[in-house]
Scaffold this active site. Structure first.
Site, PDB file in Angstrom:
ATOM      1  N   SER A 113       0.839  -1.196   0.000  1.00 18.66           N
ATOM      2  CA  SER A 113       0.000   0.000   0.000  1.00 18.66           C
ATOM      3  C   SER A 113       0.884   1.260   0.000  1.00 18.66           C
ATOM      4  O   SER A 113       1.684   1.436  -0.905  1.00 18.66           O
ATOM      5  CB  SER A 113      -0.971  -0.044   1.181  1.00 18.66           C
ATOM      6  OG  SER A 113      -1.992   0.905   1.042  1.00 18.66           O
ATOM      7  N   ASP A 253      -9.257  -5.609  -4.806  1.00 16.72           N
ATOM      8  CA  ASP A 253      -8.412  -4.629  -4.141  1.00 16.72           C
ATOM      9  C   ASP A 253      -8.984  -3.217  -4.262  1.00 16.72           C
ATOM     10  O   ASP A 253      -9.485  -2.824  -5.318  1.00 16.72           O
ATOM     11  CB  ASP A 253      -7.027  -4.660  -4.808  1.00 16.72           C
ATOM     12  CG  ASP A 253      -5.903  -4.189  -3.909  1.00 16.72           C
ATOM     13  OD1 ASP A 253      -6.123  -3.270  -3.115  1.00 16.72           O
ATOM     14  OD2 ASP A 253      -4.799  -4.760  -4.029  1.00 16.72           O
ATOM     15  N   HIS A 280      -7.203  -5.881  -0.578  1.00 15.71           N
ATOM     16  CA  HIS A 280      -6.025  -5.042  -0.379  1.00 15.71           C
ATOM     17  C   HIS A 280      -4.942  -5.727   0.457  1.00 15.71           C
ATOM     18  O   HIS A 280      -3.758  -5.469   0.260  1.00 15.71           O
ATOM     19  CB  HIS A 280      -6.460  -3.729   0.286  1.00 15.71           C
ATOM     20  CG  HIS A 280      -5.443  -2.644   0.236  1.00 15.71           C
ATOM     21  ND1 HIS A 280      -4.864  -2.201  -0.934  1.00 15.71           N
ATOM     22  CD2 HIS A 280      -4.880  -1.887   1.233  1.00 15.71           C
ATOM     23  CE1 HIS A 280      -4.016  -1.223  -0.672  1.00 15.71           C
ATOM     24  NE2 HIS A 280      -4.007  -1.015   0.628  1.00 15.71           N
TER      25      HIS A 280
END
EC number: 3.4.11.5
Length: 308
Positions: A113, A253, A280
């Site tokens: 991320s 995601d 995610h």
């Protein structure tokens, strides 16, 4: 497995602060297996939720380094730092400070991320020792991220969308109704494991206890981005990355394909991998499959580095 591997922690001086570092050492180290740095997301989510990636140590015979970025977790907290203090450049400097303190000159980087965004920021400078970069569940710009989030929000039940819009307009983003609505988005697009893994809960709890970095750079949640990163983009700099790159994402995601496509299109040496039925936090939803894909990529570039 993680509990059996040798592990040490230390505090590394960074500017006038301290960064907490954890080093996981394999029981059977392989001479050609280069160290892996794992960069957590948020910003400000701390290392807990990516802790299970340390299992790559024994699986590949390499050292794995986690650290809590400044402002969160076990590192120095700075709740009174001004917004302009928190920049990508700060965290690039911190990475190299940690790396130098550990005496590591050749290395792999994996960022999840925000950590993948930070990894890209590190890589565009083409540091000599960077052997490979894995960008996991990360956007190439926050504008693309916001657009992707809007598409996903439009798929939520109407009453959830209404609650989100109403509280954002009123500035009541701490209202229980708003928080409950965000959880529906998280359940679909952040981590689809039920119940939520304890590692994720630990990172979330520390962020909620000390939200300075997350709220300043991102905003109140994953899809209401009003922080200092809202205009961030690395798209135009991606051709400068010389290291080989693996881009991974989940089928559901919140980092939608459009958000990471610039990495695939503009980095000279790149490949991508999509994990079905994950979102995610792919590394928590399908940990063994995730580590297997990462391990194969790392081992390939260990061998390439050894031939240089």
């Amino acid at each position: 497995m993680l509990s059996r591997m040798p592990r040490s922690t230390r505090m590394v001086p960074f500017r006038e602060y301290e960064t907490w570092v954890q080093v996981t050492t394999p029981e059977n180290a392989k001479p050609d297996a280069l160290p892996l740095f794992v960069l957590h997301g948020g910003p400000g989510m701390a290392h807990n939720y990516v802790a299970n990636i340390a299992a790559i140590a024994d699986e590949t015979g390499r050292t794995v380094v986690h650290y809590d970025q400044l402002g969160c977790g076990n590192s120095t907290h700075l709740p009174d730092a001004p917004a302009e203090f928190w920049t990508p450049e700060l965290f690039v400097e911190e990475f190299h400070t940690v790396r130098t303190a550990l005496g590591i000159d050749r290395y792999h980087v994996l960022g999840q991320s925000w950590g993948g965004m930070l990894g890209a920021e590190i890589a565009v400078a083409a540091p000599e020792g960077l052997v490979s970069l894995a960008i996991c569940n990360s956007p190439a710009s926050m504008q693309l991220w916001v657009e992707g989030a809007a598409e996903l929000r439009a798929q939520l039940p109407p009453e959830i969308q209404s609650a989100l819009q109403r509280h954002e307009a009123d500035g009541t983003v701490t209202d229980p109704e708003y928080l409950a609505a965000t959880q529906e988005f998280y359940r679909r697009h952040v981590c689809r494991t039920d119940p939520m893994p304890q590692d994720f809960a630990d990172s979330e709890a520390q962020m909620e206890a000390e939200p300075t970095v997350y709220h300043t750079m991102n905003g109140p949640n994953e899809f209401h981005v009003i922080g200092t990163l809202r205009d961030w983009s690395i798209v135009n700099r991606l051709p400068s990355i010389t290291a080989p790159v693996l881009v991974v994402a989940g089928e559901f995601d919140e980092a939608t394909p459009a958000t990471w496509q610039p990495y695939v299109e503009l980095i000279p040496d790149v490949r991508s991998h999509i994990f079905p039925d994950t979102s995610h936090c792919t590394h928590l939803e399908k940990p063994e499959e995730f580590r297997a894909v990462i391990a194969e990529f790392l081992q390939q570039h260990d061998l390439a580095a050894a031939r240089v």
